[in-house]
Design a protein around this motif. Structure first.
Motif, PDB file in Angstrom:
ATOM      1  N   LYS A  25      37.988  48.173  41.474  1.00  0.00           N
ATOM      2  CA  LYS A  25      39.401  47.825  41.626  1.00  0.00           C
ATOM      3  C   LYS A  25      40.303  48.805  40.899  1.00  0.00           C
ATOM      4  CE  LYS A  25      38.597  42.915  42.471  1.00  0.00           C
ATOM      5  NZ  LYS A  25      38.676  41.528  41.928  1.00  0.00           N
ATOM      6  N   ASP A  53      46.576  45.028  35.342  1.00  0.00           N
ATOM      7  CA  ASP A  53      45.776  45.490  36.481  1.00  0.00           C
ATOM      8  C   ASP A  53      46.422  46.650  37.224  1.00  0.00           C
ATOM      9  OD1 ASP A  53      47.895  44.102  37.518  1.00  0.00           O
ATOM     10  OD2 ASP A  53      46.736  43.041  39.050  1.00  0.00           O
ATOM     11  N   ASP A  95      33.061  45.182  39.672  1.00  0.00           N
ATOM     12  CA  ASP A  95      34.342  44.843  40.286  1.00  0.00           C
ATOM     13  C   ASP A  95      35.503  45.528  39.574  1.00  0.00           C
ATOM     14  OD1 ASP A  95      33.159  43.308  42.213  1.00  0.00           O
ATOM     15  OD2 ASP A  95      33.609  41.374  41.268  1.00  0.00           O
TER      16      ASP A  95
END
Length: 353
Positions: A82, A47, A78
């Motif tokens: 993000k 991430d 999403d």
């Protein structure tokens, strides 16, 4: 619901561009998007942008997707948001999203008029939105076409998406291996919407995989609607019609929630179940390992995060870290990995609600 690409068999040809372990590897490989300079070869966390990828030219990315009326589609939005937030040099202009093609075309035209640097588009209908993709490209705005493909490669600079045929193939091989020693094994299939090309591709991949296991025979197939309610209703019908079988492949984890309800209500636990897409609820059930759901095949919504990485690279005229070429690829097909109890912890953070 991982929605349809509007082409036939092109996903098969694209499998020359597979990237390893689907949800994780797509994010790791593409987060770098550096200019092909040597550096630390350690992959970045799933991430996070690559550590060596320092801020560069400011890039405004326009993101247009369909209405998030399904868990997978919501996860697409999403993931895009993000990922963009991780970059100090990226501004994301995101539309509200719509399943109305005319409305989505209008939203994309607004982004073109704003002169965004790059467009990321998951079209409600690839065929219907091809012309607006062409319009953006002709205006000098490169387009990253996400999953549902436009009718012509001239409408996008790069396509990135899932492999529906590969999903069926992976599910079929997993089930085939599990039933390899069982004579006269019987399997059933809970498919998605039959009017979608993706459903046909998933079924074809599943059937082709089962040809490798002469002891395994598909005895029933029922199409649902990628919803919890349809999954429950159609699974109840299958259970009533099939008193005994050894394995079930369900195309979609959202409709799988309903299927599992029907299975529990019927008091059945005499078979194994394989899901599809990669919902968090499926991962959790697989990890607990106290029910029929033993695995799910990925159709990773992390492709939206990778699409942002690709758009940023295009806006900064960079290549992809880990590849020798100076340009990003024209198409990237994600691998349909199987997640079971042995590797579920690796994918838990990518599960969508």
């Amino acid at each position: 619901m991982p929605e349809p690409t509007t082409f036939q068999n092109r996903s098969t040809s694209r499998r020359g561009l597979l990237f390893g372990t689907a949800a994780v590897s797509a994010g790791v490989l593409l987060t770098g998007c550096t200019s092909n300079e040597s550096g630390d070869d350690e992959p970045a966390a799933n991430d996070q942008p690559a550590a060596e990828d320092k801020p560069g030219k400011q890039v405004t990315i326009g993101f247009a997707g369909p209405q998030a009326d399904h868990g997978w589609l919501n996860a697409i939005n999403d993931n895009a948001k993000k990922r963009a937030e991780k970059y100090s040099d990226v501004t994301l202009e995101i539309t509200e999203g719509s399943n109305d093609t005319a409305q989505q075309i209008g939203q994309i035209e607004t982004l073109i008029n704003k002169k965004v640097d790059v467009l990321v588009v998951l079209p409600a209908d690839g065929k219907a939105l091809t012309q607006v993709g062409l319009k953006a490209m002709r205006a000098g705005i490169p387009v990253v076409n996400l999953d549902r493909i436009f009718n012509t490669p001239q409408a996008y600079r790069c396509w990135i998406g899932g492999d529906n045929y590969g999903m069926g193939l992976s599910a079929g091989h997993y089930i085939g291996e599990k039933l390899k020693g069982k004579s006269g094994a019987r399997v059933i299939e809970l498919a998605g919407l039959d009017n979608l090309e993706l459903t046909k591709q998933r079924t074809q991949g599943f059937d082709d995989a089962l040809k490798n296991y002469p002891n395994v025979r598909k005895v029933a197939r029922q199409a649902a609607d990628f919803t919890v309610e349809s999954g429950q209703a159609k699974m109840a019908q299958l259970l009533q019609a099939q008193s005994t079988f050894d394995a079930l492949w369900n195309h979609d984890d959202d409709q799988g929630v309903g299927a599992l309800r029907a299975i529990e209500q019927a008091g059945r636990d005499d078979f194994l179940m394989v899901g599809g897409a990669g919902a968090l609820s499926a991962f959790q059930a697989i990890k607990q390992d106290n029910g029929v759901l033993k695995a799910t095949v990925l159709y990773p919504p992390t492709m939206a995060a990778s699409a942002i990485d690709l758009a940023r690279a295009l806006g900064q005229t960079k290549g992809v870290s880990g590849l020798a070429e100076y340009e990003i690829p024209a198409s990237i097909t994600l691998y349909s990995a199987v997640v079971d109890k042995d590797n579920v912890d690796q994918y838990m953070s990518t599960g969508f609600k």
